[in-house]
Design a protein around this motif. Sequence first.
Motif, PDB file in Angstrom:
ATOM      1  N   PHE A   1       0.706  -1.224  -0.017  1.00  0.00           N
ATOM      2  CA  PHE A   1       0.013  -0.061  -0.071  1.00  0.00           C
ATOM      3  C   PHE A   1       0.934   1.185  -0.024  1.00  0.00           C
ATOM      4  N   VAL A   2       1.857   1.278   0.818  1.00  0.00           N
ATOM      5  CA  VAL A   2       2.854   2.579   1.043  1.00  0.00           C
ATOM      6  C   VAL A   2       3.266   2.812  -0.510  1.00  0.00           C
ATOM      7  N   PRO A   3       3.804   1.923  -1.277  1.00  0.00           N
ATOM      8  CA  PRO A   3       4.434   2.668  -2.444  1.00  0.00           C
ATOM      9  C   PRO A   3       3.558   3.346  -3.350  1.00  0.00           C
ATOM     10  N   VAL A   4       2.120   2.470  -3.264  1.00  0.00           N
ATOM     11  CA  VAL A   4       1.192   3.156  -4.321  1.00  0.00           C
ATOM     12  C   VAL A   4       1.001   4.385  -3.976  1.00  0.00           C
ATOM     13  N   VAL A   5       0.806   4.872  -2.529  1.00  0.00           N
ATOM     14  CA  VAL A   5       0.434   6.289  -2.101  1.00  0.00           C
ATOM     15  C   VAL A   5       1.541   7.250  -2.434  1.00  0.00           C
ATOM     16  N   VAL A   6       2.884   6.472  -2.041  1.00  0.00           N
ATOM     17  CA  VAL A   6       3.984   7.472  -2.458  1.00  0.00           C
ATOM     18  C   VAL A   6       3.910   7.576  -3.801  1.00  0.00           C
ATOM     19  N   ASP A   7       3.520   6.870  -4.773  1.00  0.00           N
ATOM     20  CA  ASP A   7       3.537   7.371  -6.250  1.00  0.00           C
ATOM     21  C   ASP A   7       2.481   8.361  -6.504  1.00  0.00           C
ATOM     22  N   LEU A   8       1.283   8.082  -5.963  1.00  0.00           N
ATOM     23  CA  LEU A   8       0.248   8.913  -6.079  1.00  0.00           C
ATOM     24  C   LEU A   8       0.427  10.172  -5.645  1.00  0.00           C
ATOM     25  N   ALA A   9       1.165  10.465  -4.417  1.00  0.00           N
ATOM     26  CA  ALA A   9       1.463  11.752  -4.045  1.00  0.00           C
ATOM     27  C   ALA A   9       2.605  12.496  -4.632  1.00  0.00           C
ATOM     28  N   ALA A  10       3.433  11.539  -5.418  1.00  0.00           N
ATOM     29  CA  ALA A  10       4.553  12.210  -5.763  1.00  0.00           C
ATOM     30  C   ALA A  10       4.451  13.313  -6.935  1.00  0.00           C
TER      31      ALA A  10
ATOM     32  N   VAL B   1       4.883  11.067   2.323  1.00  0.00           N
ATOM     33  CA  VAL B   1       4.021  10.112   2.966  1.00  0.00           C
ATOM     34  C   VAL B   1       4.571   9.510   3.983  1.00  0.00           C
ATOM     35  N   LEU B   2       4.028   9.232   5.015  1.00  0.00           N
ATOM     36  CA  LEU B   2       4.130   8.280   6.152  1.00  0.00           C
ATOM     37  C   LEU B   2       3.499   6.939   6.022  1.00  0.00           C
ATOM     38  N   ALA B   3       4.424   5.977   6.409  1.00  0.00           N
ATOM     39  CA  ALA B   3       3.975   4.495   6.572  1.00  0.00           C
ATOM     40  C   ALA B   3       3.486   4.355   7.999  1.00  0.00           C
ATOM     41  N   ALA B   4       2.301   3.645   8.213  1.00  0.00           N
ATOM     42  CA  ALA B   4       1.790   3.087   9.200  1.00  0.00           C
ATOM     43  C   ALA B   4       1.144   1.552   9.175  1.00  0.00           C
ATOM     44  N   GLY B   5       1.514   0.921  10.309  1.00  0.00           N
ATOM     45  CA  GLY B   5       0.800  -0.396  10.171  1.00  0.00           C
ATOM     46  C   GLY B   5       1.988  -1.558  10.256  1.00  0.00           C
ATOM     47  N   GLY B   6       1.961  -2.196  11.504  1.00  0.00           N
ATOM     48  CA  GLY B   6       3.161  -3.238  11.722  1.00  0.00           C
ATOM     49  C   GLY B   6       4.411  -2.877  11.855  1.00  0.00           C
ATOM     50  N   ILE B   7       4.561  -1.617  12.346  1.00  0.00           N
ATOM     51  CA  ILE B   7       6.011  -0.963  12.417  1.00  0.00           C
ATOM     52  C   ILE B   7       6.201  -0.865  13.598  1.00  0.00           C
ATOM     53  N   ALA B   8       7.203  -1.572  14.401  1.00  0.00           N
ATOM     54  CA  ALA B   8       7.604  -1.621  16.027  1.00  0.00           C
ATOM     55  C   ALA B   8       8.874  -1.938  16.377  1.00  0.00           C
ATOM     56  N   ASP B   9       9.771  -1.483  15.375  1.00  0.00           N
ATOM     57  CA  ASP B   9      11.071  -1.426  15.604  1.00  0.00           C
ATOM     58  C   ASP B   9      11.848  -0.663  14.601  1.00  0.00           C
ATOM     59  N   GLY B  10      13.257  -0.518  14.688  1.00  0.00           N
ATOM     60  CA  GLY B  10      13.915   0.310  13.535  1.00  0.00           C
ATOM     61  C   GLY B  10      14.034  -0.439  12.372  1.00  0.00           C
ATOM     62  N   ARG B  11      13.650  -1.685  12.156  1.00  0.00           N
ATOM     63  CA  ARG B  11      13.884  -2.185  11.080  1.00  0.00           C
ATOM     64  C   ARG B  11      12.653  -1.927  10.238  1.00  0.00           C
ATOM     65  N   GLY B  12      11.561  -1.889  10.713  1.00  0.00           N
ATOM     66  CA  GLY B  12      10.286  -1.256  10.207  1.00  0.00           C
ATOM     67  C   GLY B  12      10.535   0.076   9.690  1.00  0.00           C
TER      68      GLY B  12
ATOM     69  N   ALA C   1      13.215   1.669   8.821  1.00  0.00           N
ATOM     70  CA  ALA C   1      14.092   1.333   7.399  1.00  0.00           C
ATOM     71  C   ALA C   1      13.305   0.829   6.438  1.00  0.00           C
ATOM     72  N   ALA C   2      12.210  -0.101   6.555  1.00  0.00           N
ATOM     73  CA  ALA C   2      11.572  -0.728   5.607  1.00  0.00           C
ATOM     74  C   ALA C   2      10.693   0.455   4.909  1.00  0.00           C
ATOM     75  N   ALA C   3      10.147   1.222   5.803  1.00  0.00           N
ATOM     76  CA  ALA C   3       9.069   2.105   5.204  1.00  0.00           C
ATOM     77  C   ALA C   3       9.970   3.233   4.411  1.00  0.00           C
ATOM     78  N   LEU C   4      11.335   3.569   4.927  1.00  0.00           N
ATOM     79  CA  LEU C   4      12.088   4.543   3.911  1.00  0.00           C
ATOM     80  C   LEU C   4      12.365   3.772   2.902  1.00  0.00           C
ATOM     81  N   ALA C   5      12.605   2.462   2.785  1.00  0.00           N
ATOM     82  CA  ALA C   5      12.872   2.019   1.622  1.00  0.00           C
ATOM     83  C   ALA C   5      11.859   1.984   0.419  1.00  0.00           C
ATOM     84  N   LEU C   6      10.566   1.945   1.035  1.00  0.00           N
ATOM     85  CA  LEU C   6       9.500   1.950   0.082  1.00  0.00           C
ATOM     86  C   LEU C   6       9.297   3.323  -0.298  1.00  0.00           C
ATOM     87  N   GLY C   7       9.868   4.195   0.196  1.00  0.00           N
ATOM     88  CA  GLY C   7       9.763   5.587  -0.477  1.00  0.00           C
ATOM     89  C   GLY C   7       8.970   6.470   0.434  1.00  0.00           C
TER      90      GLY C   7
END
Length: 322
Positions: A156-165, A171-182, A184-190
């Motif tokens: 979902f996040v990359p699709v919204v990132v592309d839409l908002a570009a 765009v901020l990612a939310a959902g299932g993020i509870a540590d720094g790896r999450g 990092a993954a959000a940043l990698a998704l854009g």
Amino acid sequence: MALSTEFTELFGIRHPIVLAPMGGSAGGALAAAVSSNGGLGMLGAAFGDREWLDREARIVASRTDQPWGVGFLTWGIDAAAVERALEYGPCAVMLSFGDPSPYVELVREAGAVLIIQVTDLEEARQAVDLGADVIVAQGTEAGGHGARRGRSTLPFVPVVVDLAASVPVPVLAAGGIADGRGLAAALALGAAGAMIGSRFQATTEALVDPAITKAIIEGRGEDTERSSVLDIARGSRWPSKYPARTLGHLYLDRWRGREAELVEDPQVREDYQADVARGVIPPLPVWAGEAVDLITDLPSAADLVTTLANQAEIALARAGRR
């Protein structure tokens, strides 16, 4: 390596970490701790209860000189609630779950950053059209309420990132993020950062009952479930479009798959309140996301912000080496 993004530059903060404005539990002390340590703290003003808002807004305003914000459940507020919050000078107002359009101009006129949370592409397009300054893309792994037919965070996040570009809007990612790896993954998704809820529930500053904290620390992702059963049983007015992800519950086991029957049985609401009064069930469901397994301790929010940022830097550096 500094985690500088469009979001951190917008607010002049150190870390792309945002406290989810969890209704009632993201109070002034928690928001101030997150903001003072480089993230963006958000008050969970929910339905805009004036007494709660006045108390907690004064706390955050007195404890930090860094940017902070306030979040509302859009379907359950009126303009007076937003106007009252804006009197305390938040740098941002977040609107979630419902049509944000009646409140956009209020936020703009006050000079605050407009953050709109979205749970599907229709909501994301509306947020862009309304001129949101920041969009939060919430995946279905999130604890608490979310879309019944949404998408998981990863696609979902990359699709919204592309839409908002095209605007562009961070765009901020939310959902299932509870540590720094999450993070990092959000940043990698854009994404330009992550909004984090359940992990901040289990901090020393959160306004939650110790029993809730204990349940989150001991909880497992496979024990979470998204359902409207508990909203119906406790007489909540939440729109059926947004069921809630919680840990296991007696009434979930009793009524799962029988929601239509539950709606037609008013006695259940009385039984639920009686069970709460007798201590058979907790006063509130335990809102928890699928990453609850990663929550195993009770740090201060200040320490948690630093830990999340450090973990994300390590994760990104490791990924780069690979």
